[in-house]
Motif scaffolding. Structure first.
Motif: not given
Length: 869
Positions: A671, A675, A701, A706, A708-709, A712-713
């Motif tokens: 991660e 990033q 994610y 995860q 939902d995350e 979104a990505q």
């Protein structure tokens, strides 16, 4: 001349002795306000289209009424009598509609040369002839100036046809309202053809009905009449003599009267508002909106089709947002659809635009004409450096400023800095009036050839980011022009720069066309290094287009040529071969090519390319499941790129390292790395690598649950990929999103996403992506309970997994096969599939969240822990 043509050629606003006629609506303004009937309007327009040309009664009866030859009708006499009564000041002694020899009629227009004192037209504001479209920003600025501007005089400046007069009339309309804050009202003065300030003042006096002698008291009395009720606005339009406007301003300007001068060139009398093309100072769709509005004025029920919408955008672009060009195109659209109009824009449009350009051209100094002639070489916009290189005249920057002031050049201020552009009509006029010299063309080729030199491309590869590539993309048209103008080394270098810019954004087809044009120019005297470069990059472009046999042939040709005559280029060719094998072949073939490339770069002492090939070798190791080795190689390459300050290569290596850490189960490290890679990609302006890092974060994610995350990505990747036009990233992100949605049991949405993936992969020769799409289809059918279709999809996916480059897909395939077997109550088969999947990827080394989730689901259903016991 046929009747339809007459309707096109007749002006809309017709000045007459007693006022003005709108030839389209038939409205008459002046001493006898009224409205013409349709047949009166048709007769007038037919005659107006042929000023001073005698037209016989037979022709009028045939063309206006449609009667056959030899017809006799008193309708013509009656219509002419009524028409004269409506528009002539003295119908018994017509000034405009005159009888010719007792056999026909002619229209005699009003001209300044006939009687200067009578031709000046001044009037209190009247409603405009048509709807006002666009220009919100300049209109707002003018309205604010009317009420509280510090300058008592404002100059509305722009080239012919840019819409200055129409904007001034709209301002007059708005400011004439009772609540607009100008109790003295608005007076509009058409001063076309006036050559003396005294004549303009006299014409203004007559238009206001003031029988005042021409003496020194006239300016004072005019001001008293204009401002007798308080603050007022005087608009003077059409006067182009600077001395005339200066004299008028000196005589009249002063509180509480404001004066708006509508002119082509600045006078220096007050504030200046320059009017540019539609869309440059507000809504970019203003030009299209204007054209649609004008066409609908003629065809109220017309609705543009998709083809019409695209054609309208091309028409507006053709005229560079010029309102006059758009209005004239709308007249032609009376009989042509926009799609048909694109192919045959009428010459009359250019002829009318040309008149204004010629006026400005004739007033230029010789130095500025020479500058403008050289600038006509540029196919689109350009920067000041390019202008100075091509013009090679003293004080080019000053000449550019003067040409911009005269609106012969447009100033564009975008994210990449200030650039300049010649409007298309100006370029056409200048190219014919004063063609660019051969020397200027040579300078253009030299300037753009430098952008593709060995030194420039090396710097681009080592230190280039998105902004540098996008700067090249701004010059694409000029680079292609230089490439086609010169068959030698300079043209070849320009072609290289164009290809580099195109491939950076994935525009492979256009790049391939340039490469093939250049290879057709190769001669025995051509530098071998250059020829190898073109063959190598042609192979890469063909690979991106999915034409794999041709790509392999091009690369083998490049490799053979490099080994015989350009040994320093062998490693670069092997590097591209490895990339091809990694994406479309086998991990073993890719690794072999990268190993050879490493040896060649080391032998040549090329440390930077050695680091590049080391990074690609790491990718090959990653694909074949040797994750720990890949991580170490990525870290070594990353350290080298940082030492070279090669941010572009650093971003690629960092993103790949993040993927390797993800595949190794080092989720926290992955991660942080991803990033950081995403931020570096954004700092460099590299949209394509930004997409890859967004998608990899979505994968991370999703692996961590995860969802939902992850969603979104993936959605962010899809949205950004539309801007970049990267079909692979779009399909890949949709596939990842579809798997996330499947895990949430949103089956209908997953089906819609997979439909989009399937449509996209038809054009992409990417076996792993195609197999992943089929496995996701298999999972969808299984969840819907359609085991027969699920098995069919599984069989289709087998081709893309057996012996292929993606071990994680083989694991996913085994997991889906086990889940189908379990659903059919074949428990032993399910256990066998689970064990094979675990053997492929091993404990703690799950290489994709799709395979991980399927295995977790299968293990849970088989009571995985009891099987271990």
């Amino acid at each position: 001349m046929p009747y339809a043509s007459a309707m096109t050629d007749a002006p809309r606003a017709l000045a007459i002795e007693g006022g003005m006629v709108d030839c389209t609506t038939g409205e008459v303004r002046g001493q006898r306000p009224g409205r013409l009937t349709p047949i009166e309007r048709r007769l007038l327009r037919f005659l107006v289209a042929r000023p001073r040309e005698p037209v016989s009664r037979d022709v009028l009866l045939k063309r206006v009424w449609g009667y056959s030859e030899g017809s006799s009708s008193r309708t013509l006499y009656a219509t002419m009598r009524r028409l004269r009564q409506k528009i002539e000041r003295a119908p018994d002694k017509p000034r405009h509609l005159v009888t010719i020899g007792g056999s026909g009629y002619a229209f005699v227009p009003l001209e300044a040369s006939d009687a200067p004192a009578e031709t000046l037209r001044g009037w209190r504001w009247h409603p405009p002839l048509d709807d006002f479209v666009g220009r919100r920003a300049p209109l707002a600025r003018l309205r604010a100036w009317c009420l509280q501007g510090t300058d008592l005089v404002m100059e509305l400046v722009g080239p012919p046809g840019i819409g200055k007069s129409r904007l001034a009339l709209e301002l007059a309309a708005r400011q004439s309202q009772p609540d607009a804050g100008l109790p003295g009202g608005v007076v509009v003065m058409d001063a076309s053809g006036v050559t003396r300030g005294a004549d303009l003042l006299a014409g203004l006096a007559r238009s206001l009905g003031l029988p005042i002698p021409l003496d020194e008291r006239l300016p004072h009395r005019l001001r008293r009449v204009l401002t007798g009720r308080g603050p007022a606005l005087l608009v003077i339009d059409g006067a182009e003599e600077v001395s005339v406007l200066q004299q008028t301003v000196e005589a009249l300007a002063g509180p509480p009267l404001r004066v708006l001068l509508v002119t082509r060139d600045p006078v220096g009398a007050g504030g200046v508002l320059r009017l540019g093309p539609l869309g440059r100072d507000g809504d970019p769709s203003e030009g299209s909106t204007l054209l649609v509005a004008r066409i609908r004025a003629r065809w109220p029920r017309w609705t543009p089709s998709a083809a019409d919408t695209a054609a309208i955008a091309r028409i507006v672009d053709h005229f560079d947002g010029s309102p006059l060009g758009i209005e004239l195109a709308a007249h032609a659209a009376t009989v042509l659809t926009p799609a048909a109009l694109v192919e045959r824009l009428p010459e009359a449009v250019h002829a009318q635009l040309e008149d204004g350009i010629r006026w400005s051209w004739e007033r230029l100094a010789e130095e500025d004409r020479a500058t403008l002639s050289s600038l006509a070489l540029f196919p689109v916009d350009f920067d000041v450096d390019a202008a100075e290189a091509v013009c090679e005249q003293p004080h080019v920057a000053s000449a550019l400023a003067r040409l911009t002031d005269r609106a012969l050049l447009q100033l564009l201020d975008g994210p990449q800095g200030r650039r300049l552009r010649l409007p298309g009509a100006v370029r056409s006029f200048v190219s014919e009036a004063c063609p660019p010299s051969a020397e200027a063309a040579e300078r253009l080729v030299t300037h753009f050839g430098r952008m593709g030199s060995d030194e420039s491309l090396e710097a681009l590869m080592r230190h280039g980011g998105g902004p540098r590539y996008r700067q090249l993309q701004l010059e694409l048209s000029s680079l292609e022009l230089a490439h086609r103008r010169d068959a030698g080394l300079r043209g070849a270098h320009a072609a290289r720069a164009a290809v580099a810019a195109l491939l950076f954004e994935g525009w492979s087809a256009r790049a391939l066309a340039i490469l093939e044009e250049r290879l057709a120019l190769v001669t025995p005297e051509s530098p071998v290094d250059l020829v190898v470069w073109f063959h190598r990059i042609r192979g890469e472009a063909l690979r991106q287009l999915g034409r794999l046999p041709e790509a392999r042939a091009a690369l083998q040709q490049a490799l053979a040529l490099a080994r015989s005559d350009a040994p320093r280029r062998v490693g670069s060719v092997l590097h591209v071969i490895g990339t091809l094998e990694q994406a479309h072949g086998t991990a073993e073939a890719a690794e072999e090519a990268f190993r050879e490339a490493l040896a060649e770069h080391e032998a040549c002492g090329d440390a930077f390319r050695l680091a590049l090939s080391r990074g690609e070798l790491a990718s090959a190791r990653l694909t074949s499941g040797r994750i720990d080795e890949a991580i170490e190689l990525f870290k070594d390459a990353l350290a080298l790129f940082r030492s070279y300050e090669a941010g572009f290569a650093e971003a690629v290596a960092m993103g790949n390292l993040g993927v390797a850490e993800l595949m190794a189960g080092q989720f926290d490290a992955a991660e942080g790395t991803l990033q950081a890679a995403l931020q570096l990609s954004r700092d460099l302006g590299s949209h394509r690598f930004e997409l890859g890092n967004l998608a990899n974060l979505g994968l991370l994610y999703a692996t961590l649950g995860q969802l939902d995350e992850a969603e979104a990505q993936y959605r962010g990747t899809i949205e950004r990929s539309r801007d970049v036009g990267d079909e692979y990233e779009t399909c890949s992100a949709r596939l990842g999103l579809a798997v996330v949605v499947l895990r949430q049991e949103r089956l209908a949405e997953a089906r819609q996403l997979l439909d989009g993936v399937e449509e996209g992969v038809r054009e992409l020769a990417m076996p792993a992506l195609q197999a992943g799409m089929r496995l996701a289809r298999c999972s969808l059918c299984r969840r819907e309970g359609d085991l027969g279709r699920a098995e069919a999809r599984l069989r289709e996916a087998l081709e893309g997994t057996q012996g292929g480059p993606a071990a994680e897909l083989r694991a996913w395939w085994e997991a889906e096969a086990g889940l189908i077997a379990l659903a059919r109550a074949r428990r032993d088969d399910a256990v066998a599939h689970l064990q094979r999947a675990r053997a492929v990827i091993g404990e703690g080394a799950l290489t994709a969240e799709q395979g991980r989730h399927a295995l977790q689901e299968l293990g849970a259903r088989l009571d995985f822990e009891s099987l271990e016991g």
